[in-house]
Scaffold this active site. Structure first.
Site, short mmCIF file in Angstrom:
data_model
loop_
_atom_site.label_atom_id
_atom_site.label_comp_id
_atom_site.label_asym_id
_atom_site.label_seq_id
_atom_site.Cartn_x
_atom_site.Cartn_y
_atom_site.Cartn_z
N CYS A 182 0.84 -1.20 0.00
CA CYS A 182 0.00 0.00 0.00
C CYS A 182 0.87 1.25 0.00
O CYS A 182 1.64 1.47 0.93
CB CYS A 182 -0.92 0.03 1.21
N GLY A 230 -9.99 -3.20 -10.92
CA GLY A 230 -10.10 -2.17 -9.88
C GLY A 230 -10.82 -0.94 -10.37
O GLY A 230 -12.06 -0.90 -10.43
#
Ligand code: FMN
Length: 306
Positions: free
Chosen positions: A130, A267
């Site tokens: 992340c 996504g």
């Protein structure tokens, strides 16, 4: 009817489509828009042991052919996830992959142990990549990712492998010199699959407000970079790859599969077209039918052999 099913470690997916972590919430927002049962597997938004507020606004900024996000892993934490979100996911009756992130190895292990006891969870995706969380341990507050360090990746995956029998997927970062090294570390440590890629470190300027937005870049802008990562990693590991990055239609999905992805994650495209996953599943089936290909597995990595 052509066979669309694929195996990702011990996960059996009825088709190669999953939704990339973070862009699909817990699925609830999509339930009236698409038939969730048709998707190969759901990958949840990343959860953490304790609730996480996430980053201040602005968190999303549109760029040329892309999206910059800085959500900062906002989530309700493990307990609320299990109590309030998991029952919805379970009722869909498709494999559930839970994405997790933790501050340190101990916390990763604790979180995994607790998830391992839950029957309704089929797989665990380790978000080692992340780009929107600053490490509190570095003086300069720079973002450092586990998935930027082959040794840290190996250590983390190994420790987590010891405490779970569920399908274990390592999600890797493109913010490295050579992603194949990281994929090899994850494989050596016992990961059942690698998921690539997470977003690229990016920066945009909101000219009107004269502010800077730093975050992770996703969407069509990153597709060629993601495809290259899948292509290279396919040559370096034996475990399956979940390919993600700028997939917007069936052709994109086919390119990822032919470059070596066993499954694919969609996504950003969900934010443009919430029906995209279903359209791509139908598109893959039609492609196979029209070309009289009996099984999608024949296409995995096929560009490498031509
Ligand atoms: C709004 C947003 C939130 C995201 N949140 C997560 C997350 O919680 N965990 C994670 O592993 N990846 C997260 N990602 C990264 C995506 O899962 C995916 O790897 C990346 O966006 C590339 O795929 P795409 O171009 O199809 O969006 C997020 C991406 C976006 C755009």
């Amino acid at each position: 009817m052509p066979n669309l099913s694929v195996n990702v470690g011990k996960l059996r997916l009825k088709n190669p489509l999953t939704v990339a972590s973070g862009v699909f919430g817990w699925g609830e927002e999509f339930k009236d828009l698409i038939d969730l049962k048709k998707i190969g597997a759901i990958t949840t938004k990343t959860i953490t042991l304790k609730p996480k507020e996430g980053n201040p606004q602005p968190r999303i900024f549109e760029t040329a052919s892309g999206l910059l996000n800085s959500i900062g892993l906002e989530n309700p934490g493990l307990d609320i996830f299990v109590k309030e979100k998991l029952s919805f996911l379970k009722e869909i009756r498709i494999p559930v992959i839970v994405s997790i992130w933790a501050n340190d190895l101990e916390e990763f292990v604790e979180l995994t142990k607790r998830l391992n006891r839950i029957r309704d969870i089929d797989g665990i995706e380790l978000n080692l990549s992340c780009p929107n969380i600053k490490s509190s341990k570095t003086k300069d507050q720079r973002v450092r990712l586990i998935a930027q360090d082959p040794k840290a990746t190996k250590r983390t995956v190994k420790a987590i492998r010891r405490v779970t029998s569920k399908a274990l997927i390592a999600k890797l970062s493109p913010n490295v010199t050579d992603i194949t090294e990281l994929a090899e570390s994850a494989e050596d440590a016992g990961a059942d699959a690698v998921s690539l890629i997470n977003t690229f470190f990016g920066l945009a300027m909101d000219w009107e407000k004269q502010t800077l937005i730093t975050g992770g870049l996703s969407g069509p802008a990153i597709k060629p970079l993601a495809l290259r990562a899948v292509y290279e990693v396919y040559k370096s590991v034996e475990i399956p790859i979940i390919g993600t990055g700028g997939i917007m239609n069936t052709t994109d999905a086919l390119e990822f599969i032919m470059c070596g992805a066993t499954a694919i994650g969609i996504g950003t495209a969900n934010l443009v077209n919430p029906k995209i996953t279903i359209e791509v599943i139908d598109g893959l089936r039609n492609y196979l039918k029209n070309r009289k290909i009996a099984d999608i597995k024949e296409l995995i990595g096929s560009f490498h052999h031509s």
